[in-house]
Motif scaffolding. Structure first.
Motif, PDB file in Angstrom:
ATOM      1  N   VAL A 703       9.310  19.584  11.333  1.00  0.00           N
ATOM      2  CA  VAL A 703       8.454  18.467  10.937  1.00  0.00           C
ATOM      3  C   VAL A 703       7.142  18.996  10.387  1.00  0.00           C
ATOM      4  CG1 VAL A 703       7.165  16.496  11.790  1.00  0.00           C
ATOM      5  CG2 VAL A 703       9.519  16.869  12.532  1.00  0.00           C
ATOM      6  N   LEU A 704       6.587  19.987  11.077  1.00  0.00           N
ATOM      7  CA  LEU A 704       5.322  20.562  10.599  1.00  0.00           C
ATOM      8  C   LEU A 704       5.504  21.179   9.219  1.00  0.00           C
ATOM      9  CD1 LEU A 704       3.872  22.185  13.836  1.00  0.00           C
ATOM     10  CD2 LEU A 704       2.999  20.212  12.581  1.00  0.00           C
ATOM     11  N   ALA A 705       6.613  21.896   9.064  1.00  0.00           N
ATOM     12  CA  ALA A 705       6.855  22.551   7.782  1.00  0.00           C
ATOM     13  C   ALA A 705       7.032  21.514   6.678  1.00  0.00           C
ATOM     14  CB  ALA A 705       8.097  23.434   7.872  1.00  0.00           C
ATOM     15  N   ALA A 706       7.758  20.433   7.015  1.00  0.00           N
ATOM     16  CA  ALA A 706       8.017  19.416   5.997  1.00  0.00           C
ATOM     17  C   ALA A 706       6.731  18.730   5.569  1.00  0.00           C
ATOM     18  CB  ALA A 706       9.017  18.398   6.534  1.00  0.00           C
ATOM     19  N   THR A 707       5.849  18.460   6.539  1.00  0.00           N
ATOM     20  CA  THR A 707       4.617  17.762   6.156  1.00  0.00           C
ATOM     21  C   THR A 707       3.612  18.713   5.533  1.00  0.00           C
ATOM     22  OG1 THR A 707       3.960  18.007   8.454  1.00  0.00           O
ATOM     23  CG2 THR A 707       4.773  15.848   7.782  1.00  0.00           C
ATOM     24  N   ALA A 708       3.663  20.001   5.913  1.00  0.00           N
ATOM     25  CA  ALA A 708       2.696  20.952   5.372  1.00  0.00           C
ATOM     26  C   ALA A 708       3.084  21.414   3.974  1.00  0.00           C
ATOM     27  CB  ALA A 708       2.573  22.159   6.297  1.00  0.00           C
ATOM     28  N   ASN A 709       4.372  21.359   3.646  1.00  0.00           N
ATOM     29  CA  ASN A 709       4.828  21.791   2.322  1.00  0.00           C
ATOM     30  C   ASN A 709       5.484  20.637   1.596  1.00  0.00           C
ATOM     31  OD1 ASN A 709       4.512  24.887   2.736  1.00  0.00           O
ATOM     32  ND2 ASN A 709       5.663  24.167   4.501  1.00  0.00           N
ATOM     33  N   PRO A 710       4.698  19.641   1.198  1.00  0.00           N
ATOM     34  CA  PRO A 710       5.331  18.494   0.549  1.00  0.00           C
ATOM     35  C   PRO A 710       5.979  18.933  -0.761  1.00  0.00           C
ATOM     36  CG  PRO A 710       2.958  18.351   0.346  1.00  0.00           C
ATOM     37  CD  PRO A 710       3.233  19.557   1.173  1.00  0.00           C
ATOM     38  N   ALA A 711       7.264  18.687  -0.868  1.00  0.00           N
ATOM     39  CA  ALA A 711       7.970  19.074  -2.092  1.00  0.00           C
ATOM     40  C   ALA A 711       7.531  18.156  -3.232  1.00  0.00           C
ATOM     41  CB  ALA A 711       9.472  18.981  -1.877  1.00  0.00           C
ATOM     42  N   GLU A 712       7.585  18.707  -4.415  1.00  0.00           N
ATOM     43  CA  GLU A 712       7.256  17.903  -5.586  1.00  0.00           C
ATOM     44  C   GLU A 712       8.359  16.864  -5.753  1.00  0.00           C
ATOM     45  OE1 GLU A 712       4.606  16.883  -8.345  1.00  0.00           O
ATOM     46  OE2 GLU A 712       4.388  18.664  -7.083  1.00  0.00           O
ATOM     47  N   SER A 713       8.089  15.652  -5.315  1.00  0.00           N
ATOM     48  CA  SER A 713       9.163  14.670  -5.312  1.00  0.00           C
ATOM     49  C   SER A 713       9.196  13.893  -6.619  1.00  0.00           C
ATOM     50  CB  SER A 713       8.991  13.707  -4.155  1.00  0.00           C
ATOM     51  OG  SER A 713       9.975  12.722  -4.230  1.00  0.00           O
ATOM     52  N   VAL A 714      10.353  13.911  -7.243  1.00  0.00           N
ATOM     53  CA  VAL A 714      10.555  13.127  -8.454  1.00  0.00           C
ATOM     54  C   VAL A 714      11.254  11.825  -8.093  1.00  0.00           C
ATOM     55  CG1 VAL A 714      11.417  13.228 -10.813  1.00  0.00           C
ATOM     56  CG2 VAL A 714      10.960  15.331  -9.562  1.00  0.00           C
ATOM     57  N   LEU A 715      12.118  11.944  -7.063  1.00  0.00           N
ATOM     58  CA  LEU A 715      12.993  10.827  -6.749  1.00  0.00           C
ATOM     59  C   LEU A 715      12.235   9.647  -6.150  1.00  0.00           C
ATOM     60  CD1 LEU A 715      16.156  12.598  -5.370  1.00  0.00           C
ATOM     61  CD2 LEU A 715      15.837  11.404  -7.536  1.00  0.00           C
ATOM     62  N   ALA A 716      11.328   9.944  -5.182  1.00  0.00           N
ATOM     63  CA  ALA A 716      10.668   8.841  -4.483  1.00  0.00           C
ATOM     64  C   ALA A 716       9.956   7.902  -5.457  1.00  0.00           C
ATOM     65  CB  ALA A 716       9.723   9.376  -3.432  1.00  0.00           C
ATOM     66  N   PRO A 717       9.105   8.425  -6.340  1.00  0.00           N
ATOM     67  CA  PRO A 717       8.458   7.503  -7.288  1.00  0.00           C
ATOM     68  C   PRO A 717       9.475   6.819  -8.207  1.00  0.00           C
ATOM     69  CG  PRO A 717       7.492   9.693  -7.422  1.00  0.00           C
ATOM     70  CD  PRO A 717       8.669   9.804  -6.535  1.00  0.00           C
ATOM     71  N   TYR A 718      10.503   7.577  -8.583  1.00  0.00           N
ATOM     72  CA  TYR A 718      11.502   7.009  -9.494  1.00  0.00           C
ATOM     73  C   TYR A 718      12.198   5.818  -8.850  1.00  0.00           C
ATOM     74  CZ  TYR A 718      15.809   6.436 -12.113  1.00  0.00           C
ATOM     75  OH  TYR A 718      16.847   5.894 -12.813  1.00  0.00           O
ATOM     76  N   PHE A 719      12.661   6.030  -7.616  1.00  0.00           N
ATOM     77  CA  PHE A 719      13.343   4.943  -6.920  1.00  0.00           C
ATOM     78  C   PHE A 719      12.391   3.768  -6.745  1.00  0.00           C
ATOM     79  CE2 PHE A 719      16.431   8.083  -4.825  1.00  0.00           C
ATOM     80  CZ  PHE A 719      17.362   7.852  -5.805  1.00  0.00           C
ATOM     81  N   GLY A 720      11.160   4.078  -6.393  1.00  0.00           N
ATOM     82  CA  GLY A 720      10.174   3.018  -6.186  1.00  0.00           C
ATOM     83  C   GLY A 720      10.008   2.172  -7.434  1.00  0.00           C
ATOM     84  N   GLU A 721       9.906   2.863  -8.578  1.00  0.00           N
ATOM     85  CA  GLU A 721       9.687   2.120  -9.827  1.00  0.00           C
ATOM     86  C   GLU A 721      10.928   1.345 -10.245  1.00  0.00           C
ATOM     87  OE1 GLU A 721       8.519   4.855 -12.866  1.00  0.00           O
ATOM     88  OE2 GLU A 721       6.819   5.522 -11.657  1.00  0.00           O
ATOM     89  N   GLN A 722      12.075   2.017 -10.126  1.00  0.00           N
ATOM     90  CA  GLN A 722      13.275   1.443 -10.713  1.00  0.00           C
ATOM     91  C   GLN A 722      13.962   0.425  -9.815  1.00  0.00           C
ATOM     92  OE1 GLN A 722      14.474   1.997 -13.880  1.00  0.00           O
ATOM     93  NE2 GLN A 722      12.483   2.965 -14.107  1.00  0.00           N
ATOM     94  N   SER A 723      13.555   0.389  -8.534  1.00  0.00           N
ATOM     95  CA  SER A 723      14.277  -0.457  -7.589  1.00  0.00           C
ATOM     96  C   SER A 723      14.401  -1.889  -8.096  1.00  0.00           C
ATOM     97  CB  SER A 723      13.574  -0.438  -6.243  1.00  0.00           C
ATOM     98  OG  SER A 723      14.193  -1.336  -5.376  1.00  0.00           O
ATOM     99  N   ALA A 727      17.626  -2.270 -10.501  1.00  0.00           N
ATOM    100  CA  ALA A 727      18.618  -2.712  -9.525  1.00  0.00           C
ATOM    101  C   ALA A 727      18.296  -4.080  -8.944  1.00  0.00           C
ATOM    102  CB  ALA A 727      18.731  -1.687  -8.401  1.00  0.00           C
ATOM    103  N   GLN A 728      17.245  -4.718  -9.444  1.00  0.00           N
ATOM    104  CA  GLN A 728      16.922  -6.090  -9.069  1.00  0.00           C
ATOM    105  C   GLN A 728      16.803  -6.289  -7.564  1.00  0.00           C
ATOM    106  OE1 GLN A 728      19.102  -9.031 -11.168  1.00  0.00           O
ATOM    107  NE2 GLN A 728      19.322  -7.805 -13.004  1.00  0.00           N
ATOM    108  N   GLY A 729      16.247  -5.298  -6.874  1.00  0.00           N
ATOM    109  CA  GLY A 729      16.042  -5.465  -5.440  1.00  0.00           C
ATOM    110  C   GLY A 729      14.666  -4.935  -5.072  1.00  0.00           C
ATOM    111  N   ARG A 730      14.025  -5.593  -4.120  1.00  0.00           N
ATOM    112  CA  ARG A 730      12.690  -5.150  -3.764  1.00  0.00           C
ATOM    113  C   ARG A 730      12.705  -4.211  -2.570  1.00  0.00           C
ATOM    114  NH1 ARG A 730      10.977  -9.988  -6.218  1.00  0.00           N
ATOM    115  NH2 ARG A 730      11.768 -11.258  -4.502  1.00  0.00           N
ATOM    116  N   ASN A 731      13.787  -4.197  -1.798  1.00  0.00           N
ATOM    117  CA  ASN A 731      13.871  -3.293  -0.650  1.00  0.00           C
ATOM    118  C   ASN A 731      14.470  -1.960  -1.109  1.00  0.00           C
ATOM    119  OD1 ASN A 731      14.349  -1.917   1.667  1.00  0.00           O
ATOM    120  ND2 ASN A 731      15.639  -3.479   2.625  1.00  0.00           N
TER     121      ASN A 731
END
Lengths: 785, 160
Positions: A703-723, A727-731
């Motif tokens: 957990v410490l490693a994951a929070t200390a080394n945040p990976a350059e995430s492409v997917l999270a913003p993409y999913f957030g925008e495209q949801s 895909a016509q869903g807000r969740n």
């Protein structure tokens, strides 16, 4: 589309075969044979074009991202094989009707047979390496089903298993080879590959070569993998005649021939391919005439001929005789061996035995069958006026034109092997049909039905026709040879019966003389040669040893890792997890800055954490199961609360539901468990403490490693925008589950269902009985042959 | 530390073979009768709101399963099975079929396998009809089927 239909027709036939059998009864085989005959006729209409040197390519895009296309490629070689598969296939359908006339599951047999035919046609017409491989595997599987068709018999099951293990292992290696080959040539499509340069100088050549060779050797029963083929004689005779002499076992030969323009020409190819081929040729021939069982005699002589074909391909580079011999011998062998197998089956059907020592004088009772046997036997023995003679002459011409250092060895081996194959041909024709009348029950011998005689007679006529007028094959044979050949100028085949007094003719005379001598000396030679036969040593023993080794290994790992003690399971899984993940973490050297700030943490978060920790501690200390479960439950609810507070309502909701269900399930199981007695020793307890501590430490660091080394995430913003947009869903969580990553979910619910069925099956399982309450042989998994 | 540990033995009633392991309690059986429809309604609500709000087929299926599990505690596996009407195994198979069918349906509309297809029809409480919704209903049924399959199996076993 036309060739696609040709290769799919058999699959359609397979789908309707059981229903067809139910409706048409004794005519099912005759009716079903119309499909392969129609395919044969259609394919035959291509012969003039192909003989004129054309090739036909049809392409349907399938998985474009990987360059996998449904390409069909028809040239002389493919057409020759396809005609054999469909033509002999049709005869086999009819023959099977006669052979299995009182079989209640004949529909199932026709299904398997059609499946095989479709796959084999697909294999030889494939113009894409991956498509070819898929059809290749289907032929292995349908062969397995057909060998094990009489599934009540341990012999059949073991033979089927052996065939599948050997051919499928070879198939896996072949897949690797084909992928390497595709990457070397830049394409999986055969037309592209064959149009490109030869690959003998490529750095990956040796890898591709050995992998492809392994696939071909296992499929075509070459030494030391030949052992599955005699075993496969446990299959009903129509299968032996069709798959295990005329068609499927030639798939390996076909593959080598198909790829020889790409791979041949190197020293490696020359020595390895001709070496394995020659060894197989001799071993098969040696074993064939020493058997008494008609089918085993024929099986070993098939091994020998397959070896000859492979050897010819080995010396085929720049040697047009070898390629011509390979084409003619392949055709001749399919014609005579298919017929001989059908004759052996008809004898078995009429008399109830296949032992040549128990049969004799049947020629008068079965004149037509005898006639077909004479023709096929003469062709097998390489006697003039039959196609086998032409093939053998060409083979001698080929070994005489081999590279200088191989001429004497290969020619001598070929003469000796051909002589022994000739002896086995004589055994099959003379012993059952001539001499004094002999059969286990002479009064009950009935003449074979039309269905049983039609196939051998038709094939016999063809052997004779092509033997008398070999020039008929010139154009088509040249086209097939040119598909294989690695020669400067195109091959123009000119077949004739008489070439004058030549070396091959003299060798033929020597061969026949040797065969006759061996036939008469056979009885005196059998006993001294007994120790040499492969029953007690050799490849079959290696196979059995390997199989025993696997069982021993599985036994050992089951005893240690899955000993029925849940605590050991959990400890094993967790320890492995800690070591693997922890090791990887250390290996990557992730920096883990231990700087946790508590000042921003709200008080209720801290309280929940304390609750979790205290509950977890109590869970380990309680002596009562119920109390321990309650403590675990409060750990779960605490975690769910944390999820909710940290903004993951979906996770929290799921966790709550799971906790509720877990309590209900545990309440159910509780009544079934024995009274709780702590059997944990101090040493055990210390060990579990270490494992638990290891897991805790690992998770903390993760957990410490994951929070200390945040990976350059492409997917999270993409999913957030495209949801919502796509895909016509807000969740977002739900949209990911059912839409963006829906395919994963589909896989997961499938696994979940399988696990559910597994739980059901396990809880209903009573050890020692199968579903119908029949006792099950507990040693059944092994071999008992 | 002999008998202190299991609920049955604690109550002085060791589980007898052949007796259905119900928790015979009027409170539980009355509550279960009213809770089952309520939980089922909630589970459907969770299933359908999932597309836009927290929820979805997985949680919905779990909630519905806990409703039936509760009912089974009160009325035994047979009782719960009668209330459910369909065998859990069939539910599982049907759910898988629905999920896979929704993926294949996309092909019929001329788009890629599993690419979402949305209709214009919007129903009250359920929302817009679409292939992802169909897929989610499949997930709901599979989860319900698998959990109940396990629950009923354990119950029936105890009744043997």
């Amino acid at each position: 589309m036309d060739l696609l239909l040709v290769s799919l027709a058999g699959f359609l036939l397979a789908a309707v075969a059981p229903a067809l059998t139910r409706l048409s009864g004794r005519y099912a085989g005759w009716l079903a044979s119309l499909v392969p005959f129609a395919l044969f006729g259609y394919l035959a209409s291509f012969v003039p074009a192909i003989a004129a040197g054309e090739t036909i390519v049809r392409q349907i895009t399938w998985v474009p991202a990987f360059g996998i296309n449904l390409t069909f490629y028809l040239d002389g070689l493919a057409l020759l094989m396809a005609l054999l598969v469909t033509g002999i296939g049709g005869l086999i359908y009819i023959y099977a009707q006669g052979y299995l006339d009182d079989d209640e599951t004949f529909g199932r047999f026709l299904l398997y047979l059609s499946l095989f035919m479709a796959a084999m046609v697909g294999l030889v017409l494939s113009g894409n390496l991956i498509t070819l491989f898929i059809f290749w595997e289907i032929t292995s599987i349908s062969s397995y089903l057909l060998i094990g068709y009489k599934d009540k018999y341990a012999d059949s099951r073991n033979a089927a298993q052996q065939a599948l293990l050997i051919t499928a292992s070879g198939g896996l290696v072949l897949l690797a080879g084909l992928i390497v080959l595709g990457s070397m040539g830049g394409s999986f499509d055969l037309p592209t590959l064959l149009g490109g340069p030869a690959l003998a100088d490529h750095p990956l050549y040796a890898i591709a070569f050995w992998c492809v060779l392994a696939g071909a050797l296992t499929k075509s029963a070459q030494v030391p993998f030949h052992t599955w083929l005699p075993g496969a004689m446990a299959a009903p005779t129509p299968v032996s005649a069709y798959l295990h002499s005329a068609t499927m076992v030639k798939a390996g030969v076909y593959l080598l021939a198909r790829l020889s323009p790409l791979l041949a020409g190197s020293d490696l190819w020359l020595y390895a391919v001709s070496g394995f081929g020659a060894a197989t040729m001799v071993v098969g021939a040696l074993l064939s005439w020493q058997n008494n069982d008609l089918k085993r005699i024929l099986a070993y002589s098939t091994v020998s001929v397959l070896g000859t074909l492979v050897m010819l391909l080995g010396i085929g580079a720049g040697n047009h005789y070898a390629v011509e011999a390979m084409v003619i011998l392949l055709l001749a062998h399919a014609l005579y061996k298919g017929a001989l197998f059908m004759i052996a089956g008809a004898l078995d059907h009429a008399t109830g035995t296949r032992d040549i020592d128990k049969l004799g004088g049947l020629g008068r009772k079965m004149p037509w069958l005898f006639g077909a046997a004479i023709v096929a036997g003469l062709s097998k023995g390489g006697i003039p006026l039959l196609l086998g003679f032409i093939g053998k002459e060409l083979a001698y011409e080929a070994t005489l034109h081999a590279p200088a250092n191989l001429i004497i060895a290969l020619t001598a081996l070929a003469v000796v092997s051909n002589a022994m194959v000739g002896t086995s041909a004589a055994l099959v024709v003379i012993k059952p049909f001539l001499g004094a009348m002999r059969a286990p029950d002479p009064a009950h011998i009935h003449a074979p039905s039309l269905a049983l005689q039609f196939g051998p007679l038709a094939l016999g006529v063809l052997s004779l026709l092509f033997g008398l007028a070999p020039a008929l094959l010139d154009g088509f044979g040249s086209a097939a040879a040119n598909a294989i050949a690695v020669t400067a100028e195109p091959i123009a085949m000119h077949l004739a019966i008489w070439h004058g007094i030549t070396t091959p003719l003299l060798l033929s005379i020597v061969t026949v003389a040797l065969a006759a001598a061996l036939y008469f000396a056979r009885d005196r030679l059998l006993r001294p040669l007994q120790p040499l036969r492969g029953d007690n040593w050799g490849a079959q023993k290696w196979y059995e040893g390997a199989l025993d080794g696997i069982v021993t290994l599985a036994d050992l790992s089951t005893r240690t890792l899955q000993n029925g003690n849940l605590r050991v399971y959990v400890a094993t899984i967790l320890t492995a997890g800690v070591l693997l993940v922890g090791g990887t973490l250390l290996n990557f050297g992730l920096t883990i800055p231990i700087q946790v700030q508590f000042d921003e943490t709200p008080l209720y978060d801290v309280l929940i954490c304390v609750l979790i920790i205290v509950s977890a501690a109590f869970a380990t200390r309680f002596e009562s199961r119920l109390a321990a479960i309650a403590a675990l439950g409060s750990v779960g609810f605490g975690v769910a609360l944390l999820f909710m507070l940290l903004g993951a309502p979906d996770l929290a909701m799921t966790q709550f539901s799971i906790e509720v269900l877990a309590v209900v399930l545990i309440a159910l199981i509780m009544g079934r468990l024995p009274v709780y007695v702590s059997r944990v020793s101090m040493a055990d307890s210390t060990l579990t403490t270490f494992v638990a501590a290891g897991v805790g430490v690992l998770m903390t660091f993760l957990v410490l490693a994951a929070t200390a080394n945040p990976a350059e995430s492409v997917l999270a913003p993409y999913f957030g925008e495209q949801s919502y947009l796509a895909a016509q869903g807000r969740n977002v969580v739900n949209v990911i589950l059912v839409d963006f990553r829906g395919f994963d979910t589909l896989g997961e619910i499938t696994v979940l269902s399988i696990a559910g069925i597994g739980v059901y099956a396990l809880s209903k399982l009573t050890i020692g009985e199968d579903a119908d309450g029949q006792p099950v042989d507990s040693t059944d998994g092994g071999r008992d042959g | 530390m002999a008998n202190r540990t299991t609920p049955h033995s604690a109550a002085g009633r060791p589980p007898a073979a052949g007796r259905p392991p119900r928790l015979e309690s009027i409170v539980l059986s009355t509550a279960a009768r009213y809770l089952l429809p309520l939980l089922l309604l909630i589970s459907l609500f969770i299933l359908f709101r999932g597309h836009n709000h927290p929820g979805g087929g997985f949680v919905g299926g779990l909630v519905a399963a806990s409703g039936f599990a509760l009912y089974a505690l009160a009325y035994g596996a047979m009782g719960a099975q009668q209330a459910l009407r369909i065998a859990p195994r069939n539910l599982m198979a049907f759910g898988l079929l629905l999920a896979a069918g929704s993926a294949l349906l996309s092909l019929a509309f001329g788009v890629a396998f599993m690419q979402g297809v949305y209709s214009k029809i919007e129903l009250p409480a359920i929302g817009k009809l679409s292939t992802p919704l169909m897929f989610d209903i499949g997930v709901y049924l599979v989860v319900l089927g698998v959990v109940l399959n396990i629950v009923f199996t354990f119950f029936e076993d105890q009744q043997d």
